[in-house]
Design an enzyme around this catalytic site. Structure first.
Site, mmCIF file in Angstrom:
data_model
loop_
_atom_site.group_PDB
_atom_site.id
_atom_site.type_symbol
_atom_site.label_atom_id
_atom_site.label_comp_id
_atom_site.label_asym_id
_atom_site.label_seq_id
_atom_site.Cartn_x
_atom_site.Cartn_y
_atom_site.Cartn_z
ATOM 1 N N LYS A 76 0.824 -1.212 0.000
ATOM 2 C CA LYS A 76 0.000 0.000 0.000
ATOM 3 C C LYS A 76 0.858 1.262 0.000
ATOM 4 O O LYS A 76 0.376 2.346 -0.358
ATOM 5 C CB LYS A 76 -0.923 0.015 1.212
ATOM 6 C CG LYS A 76 -1.953 -1.106 1.243
ATOM 7 C CD LYS A 76 -3.089 -0.864 0.284
ATOM 8 C CE LYS A 76 -4.200 -1.881 0.468
ATOM 9 N NZ LYS A 76 -5.364 -1.619 -0.383
ATOM 10 N N ASP A 121 -8.923 -0.702 5.887
ATOM 11 C CA ASP A 121 -8.839 -1.883 6.740
ATOM 12 C C ASP A 121 -7.532 -1.862 7.523
ATOM 13 O O ASP A 121 -7.294 -2.734 8.352
ATOM 14 C CB ASP A 121 -8.892 -3.155 5.891
ATOM 15 C CG ASP A 121 -10.319 -3.505 5.475
ATOM 16 O OD1 ASP A 121 -11.203 -3.477 6.336
ATOM 17 O OD2 ASP A 121 -10.526 -3.809 4.285
#
Length: 411
Positions: A76, A121
């Site tokens: 990410k 998340d």
């Protein structure tokens, strides 16, 4: 479970998709990210797993290890900063800002009142918070009820303001959009929805860095064929898969590898999309140990890339993911021990499940000549959860990894 995607084709990369995501912009993103202090210098390793390949009856298994991309612990770190940089350049296009200057914090003085917000998340929010801190803008992160306190603390450590909601991931996406509209903030989400595609496109384009870097490491010439016959990728909303698939599809055209996308059985939105032929919702609880893949709705933008390219969609159980974590962590004389997080091992879990079923092996085309690519998308991003699942801390695995590497160098 596995399903063949009847929409998949063996055609050249369409010009309409190239206008949205392409190799040129992936390479540009890679260049911009090269200066960000949060990223490790150099490429993440590609580990070869010859012992596992022999056990599964295939020619080669390569593991691109994104756990070493950054202290943030996951892939990410490639998407959020690129999306934030491109957003600022669009919103502040009258100012003399440079992409690398932004990532180095050289324009912080004009961004103090610029606020970004996102649902997460865990890993995307952490990467966005870190990028916002270095760039010099404010960051707000919305967390749903299933995000652990440990992940929350890791995000807050980068100065982000945290908003907690009672719903699931999809509810947090809605909440982030509502807060942005109310306060005039900017959403930096890794999933698309109606009227919101530009930023998720930029996030996915950042993930293309993985494919660009990988082919450079493999010394794959421009006219060479793909070194991989099969590529297993994580599901989630589809962003990572779309970023990697689009790059490899453009590069190899009709001779692209077979793509298999894997997700939790209780968060099967991509699997259901393949059944319905359109972006769909998951049919399960969406609560999975694979927290980064616990997504209830397919990103419509990602689906535009996945629908014509992904050959199979597969679901795995939490138990299968944990078994894959332990397999990677253990290593052996031939295969290096690797810290693979709960979501990071989804592709390996899928490969292991397929390899145990002769009929499924034949359906997917796995045989003694197959060359497999896996991407370990995260390390121990929640250290206590990781330790509880494999029976020991990540540090112990890394110590075995160092010993393994020293032993190989000695021989």
């Amino acid at each position: 479970m596995i399903i063949r995607n009847n929409q998949a084709t063996r055609a050249e990369y369409p010009s309409g998709l190239r206008a949205i995501m392409n190799m040129e912009q992936a390479e540009e993103s890679r260049d911009w990210l090269s200066c960000w202090p949060m990223l490790s210098r150099g490429a993440t390793p590609v580990w070869q797993l010859p012992g596992l390949a022999r056990r599964l009856g295939v020619a080669r298994i390569s593991l691109k290890d994104e756990s070493e991309r950054s202290s943030l612990g996951s892939f990410k770190a490639l998407g959020a900063p690129i999306a934030l940089v491109r957003l600022i350049l669009r919103e502040k296009n009258g100012l003399p800002l440079s992409p690398k200057g932004l990532l180095l914090g050289r324009h912080a003085d004009v961004l103090r009142d610029f606020t970004v917000i996102s649902a997460t998340d865990g890993n995307h929010g952490r990467a966005l918070a870190a990028a916002a801190k270095d760039i010099g803008c404010r960051c707000v992160i919305v967390l749903h009820r299933n995000v652990s306190v440990e992940r929350e603390q890791a995000i807050a450590a980068y100065g982000a303001d945290i908003v907690r909601i009672e719903g699931d991931y999809d509810a947090s996406v809605v909440a982030a959009a509502e807060h942005a509209a109310e306060h005039g903030w900017h959403v930096v989400s890794d999933t698309s929805y109606e009227g919101y595609e530009t930023v998720p496109r930029d996030v996915m384009q950042g993930y293309g860095t993985i494919a660009a870097e990988l082919l450079a490491q493999e010394s794959v010439g421009y006219k060479a064929t793909s070194p991989y016959s099969h590529v297993f990728l994580q599901g989630g909303v589809g962003g990572l898969a779309a970023g990697v698939v689009s790059y490899l599809w453009e590069r190899f055209g009709a001779q692209r590898p077979a793509f298999i996308v894997v997700e939790p059985v209780q968060a099967d939105c991509l699997f259901q999309s393949a059944i319905q032929g359109a972006p769909a919702r998951a049919t399960g609880s969406v609560d999975s140990v694979m927290a980064g893949l616990a997504c209830g709705e397919t990103s419509p933008l990602a689906w535009r890339f996945l629908a014509p390219a992904v050959d199979f969609f597969q679901t795995v159980t939490d138990d299968e993911a944990v078994a894959a974590m332990r397999l990677l962590a253990e290593g052996n004389a031939e295969d290096i021990p690797v810290v693979g997080g709960e979501s990071g091992v989804a592709g390996l879990a899928g490969l292991l499940a397929l390899s145990e079923d002769a009929e499924l092996r034949g359906q997917v085309g796995l045989d003694a000549s197959s060359s497999i690519l896996l991407v370990n998308t995260e390390g121990a991003t929640a250290p206590s959860i990781y330790a509880s699942l494999i029976g020991g801390p990540a540090e112990a695995v890394l110590e075995r990894q160092r010993a393994w590497l020293l032993g190989k160098r000695a021989t």
